[in-house]
Design an enzyme around this catalytic site. Structure first.
Site, PDB file in Angstrom:
ATOM      1  N   HIS A   1      -3.651  -5.124   0.277  1.00 51.50           N
ATOM      2  CA  HIS A   1      -3.117  -5.657   1.542  1.00 51.50           C
ATOM      3  C   HIS A   1      -3.198  -7.184   1.582  1.00 51.50           C
ATOM      4  CE1 HIS A   1      -2.633  -1.882   3.814  1.00 51.50           C
ATOM      5  NE2 HIS A   1      -3.626  -1.453   3.059  1.00 51.50           N
TER       6      HIS A   1
ATOM      7  N   CYS B   1       0.829  -1.194   0.000  1.00 51.47           N
ATOM      8  CA  CYS B   1       0.000   0.000   0.000  1.00 51.47           C
ATOM      9  C   CYS B   1       0.873   1.257   0.000  1.00 51.47           C
ATOM     10  CB  CYS B   1      -0.997  -0.048   1.146  1.00 51.47           C
ATOM     11  SG  CYS B   1      -2.475   0.898   0.787  1.00 51.47           S
TER      12      CYS B   1
ATOM     13  N   GLU C   1      -1.728  -9.158   3.413  1.00 46.06           N
ATOM     14  CA  GLU C   1      -1.579  -9.719   4.770  1.00 46.06           C
ATOM     15  C   GLU C   1      -2.913 -10.114   5.381  1.00 46.06           C
ATOM     16  OE1 GLU C   1      -1.148  -6.587   3.892  1.00 46.06           O
ATOM     17  OE2 GLU C   1      -1.595  -5.131   5.475  1.00 46.06           O
TER      18      GLU C   1
ATOM     19  N   GLN D   1       3.452   3.025  -2.969  1.00 46.13           N
ATOM     20  CA  GLN D   1       3.501   4.448  -3.332  1.00 46.13           C
ATOM     21  C   GLN D   1       4.910   5.008  -3.113  1.00 46.13           C
ATOM     22  OE1 GLN D   1       0.313   6.151  -0.970  1.00 46.13           O
ATOM     23  NE2 GLN D   1      -1.268   4.971  -2.030  1.00 46.13           N
TER      24      GLN D   1
HETATM   25  N1  GLN Z   1      -1.924   6.757   2.925  1.00 45.99           N
HETATM   26  C1  GLN Z   1      -1.992   6.039   1.695  1.00 45.99           C
HETATM   27  C2  GLN Z   1      -3.325   6.201   0.994  1.00 45.99           C
HETATM   28  O1  GLN Z   1      -4.264   6.607   1.597  1.00 45.99           O
HETATM   29  C3  GLN Z   1      -1.696   4.562   1.916  1.00 45.99           C
HETATM   30  C4  GLN Z   1      -2.721   3.858   2.715  1.00 45.99           C
HETATM   31  C5  GLN Z   1      -2.230   2.560   3.254  1.00 45.99           C
HETATM   32  O2  GLN Z   1      -1.044   2.297   3.233  1.00 45.99           O
HETATM   33  N2  GLN Z   1      -3.103   1.746   3.784  1.00 45.99           N
HETATM   34  O3  GLN Z   1      -3.439   5.920  -0.177  1.00 45.99           O
END
Ligand code: GLN
Length: 535
Positions: free
Chosen positions: A509, A383, A511, A387
């Site tokens: 995710h 996630c 996990e 990014q």
């Molecule tokens: N903060 C980032 C977003 O909102 C990643 C969210 C996360 O890692 N769960 O896209």
């Protein structure tokens, strides 16, 4: 006839009530019974989505996008119970539903009261979870400690259900503490009081799960049985286990808790198939390899904030018969001129950057990604961790040192991660998150496709920001491959470093779906790569 098991806790919190409920669920599963798990949280939040990880640990996400208490993660890891919004009941939800009904005039002018209106709402929510014909047992974990003001309506609902179903169809398991005082003596008094407190709200426990630092011998268990009106066979020693929480269900089974509960509920006893669980414990105990994995994140001092990630890494270890050593690295340690990035990250066999929100520590994560890319160390971004790969590529491969996510820098000239167009300028953030299960299409010839062995997969999401499509072509050309997309091609779901031994980030995710008996494929593969790298 459907059966109910209520799991409550006495003496104090954090006794592992969730693990106890989950272990009972796993044992019933192993006997071929169809189980459903329910968590009751006596707080006024409607769900856990708005709660800080510092307050409440991880937010666990279900397929249907509910943001729930982390205990649901245990249910998912231990049992086959499907999990959705309905499996998590909070005081906030219950009161909101009752008040909405009152506003709609559905109580026909009657006075609306905790008993029966709130308790009826609780009862109907509990029964709804197990309503499908194939369900045999619903296990209800009542959060909090008996004696707390908050849980009174829930205990009253439990009492009523036990009365209405009959004690041969609804049983109570109470988890309490048997502390050790100086000199090493085990003390039963807190348990006596805790049981009395449960009896005061009208519930006689059928079984007691006694948490203790060391095994509780027969004499003491007989004594406890004697003063609590619980049959001796129902008094279980839940002492600390040296290996893994997945051993606790075997500990319960050895003491006959599952067959005792079946007998109480008039369910004919059947063979318990625990082969897979015994394998899990054996592999955990006797690893043949090892991997040191550095998790570079933000909420490091609080173990529960990344609960499912830790568990999934252990599952990856079990899949590889490898001991996984977790090294928690606060990413802000990697920031600034004087940070010893080499020293900190050189000591681990692989790096995982998990999900997160908010700016603190992000630059340290970008440094960790760069280090992994340049040194060939396995890197797994989840996630926010994906990014970070995008930001890192823009900064270091394209030379845009000001590149950022608009989550952290609204005015960056290179917003390589940002909100979708129709989300920009949304003042109220509620409801703009991408939550729950959705499909991704994996591109041919990629690492992620090889790992899943499938073209289309389904994983859970919890995020708001996206890889900005306007920069896709340039960033790909610079050396960060887009490895997966949503089925309509509109959003990036995974990125990889081509030519790197194991560098992969996913927007979802994985996990949340990992189990000790079936590790999530990405975690199994990542741990294998770390073992290999560590050689
Ligand atoms: N903060 C980032 C977003 O909102 C990643 C969210 C996360 O890692 N769960 O896209």
């Amino acid at each position: 006839m459907k059966k109910l098991i209520f799991v409550t806790g006495g003496v104090c919190s954090s006794l592992g009530k969730g693990v106890a409920a989950s272990s009972i669920g796993a044992l019933m599963d192993a006997r071929g019974l169809s189980v459903r798990m329910v968590k009751i949280d006596p707080y006024l939040n409607v769900d856990a989505g708005t709660m800080s990880p510092y307050q409440h640990g991880e937010v666990y996400v279900t397929d249907d996008g509910a943001e729930t208490d982390l205990d649901l993660g245990n249910y998912g890891r231990f049992t086959n119970s499907p999990l959705s919004r309905a499996n998590s009941i909070t005081t906030g939800q219950v009161y909101r539903a009752v008040i909405d009904k009152e506003r709609e005039g559905r109580f026909l002018g009657r006075t609306v009261q905790v008993i029966p209106h709130v308790t009826d709402e609780i009862k109907s929510r509990i029964l709804a979870v197990g309503k499908d014909p194939e369900v045999d047992i619903t296990i209800v974990e009542v959060g909090g400690t008996v004696g707390d003001m908050e849980s009174i309506p829930f205990l009253e609902a439990a009492r009523q259900l036990i009365h209405e179903f009959g004690r041969q169809n609804a049983v109570s398991v109470h988890v309490t503490l048997v502390p050790t005082v100086s000199g090493g003596e085990l003390k039963t008094k807190p348990t006596q009081h805790a049981v009395k407190e449960l009896q005061e709200v009208g519930i006689q426990p059928d079984a007691l799960v006694l948490r203790a630092a060391e095994p509780i011998d027969e004499g003491l268990r007989r004594k406890i049985a004697g003063f609590t009106n619980v049959e001796f066979e129902g008094v279980i020693s839940a002492h600390d286990v040296p290996t893994t929480i997945y051993e606790i269900l075997l500990l319960f089974h050895e003491q006959g808790l599952d067959s005792f509960l079946l007998k109480k509920m008039n369910i004919e006893s059947r063979h318990a198939d625990l082969k897979a669980w015994r394998e899990v414990v054996r592999k955990f105990r006797e690893p043949r390899r090892r991997a040191r994995i550095g998790v570079v994140g933000k909420y490091m001092e609080l173990h529960d904030a990344y609960k499912s990630v830790w568990e999934a890494l252990y599952h990856g270890g079990i899949a590889n018969e490898a001991a996984v050593e977790l090294v928690k690295i606060d990413s802000s340690r990697l920031e600034g001129e004087s940070a010893d990035v080499d020293g900190v990250l050189g000591a681990v066999d692989g790096i995982l950057v998990p999900g997160g929100f908010g700016e603190r520590g992000v630059d340290g994560m970008v440094r960790a990604a760069r280090y992994a890319r340049e040194t060939g160390k396995p890197y797994f971004g989840i996630c926010l961790g994906m990014q970070i790969m995008v930001i890192e590529a823009a900064r270091n491969l394209l030379g845009w040192s000001d590149a950022h996510s608009t989550e952290f820098d609204r005015d960056t000239p290179h917003p390589v991660v940002g909100l979708l167009e129709d989300q920009v300028d949304v003042k109220n953030y509620g409801g703009t998150m991408r939550l729950g299960k959705s499909d991704s299409v994996l591109k041919e010839g990629t690492l992620i496709r090889r790992i899943y062995g499938a073209e289309r997969i389904s994983e859970r999401h919890r995020h708001r920001y996206e890889f900005a499509n306007a920069y896709r072509a340039e960033i790909e050309a610079a050396g960060l491959r887009v490895a997966a997309l949503t089925p309509d091609g509109g959003l990036v779901e995974a990125c990889e470093w081509p030519g790197h031994p194991w560098g992969l980030g996913v927007q979802f995710h994985p996990e949340f779906k990992s189990r000790p008996v079936a590790a999530a494929p990405l975690f199994a593969s990542f741990v294998a790569a770390c073992v290999e790298h560590g050689k």
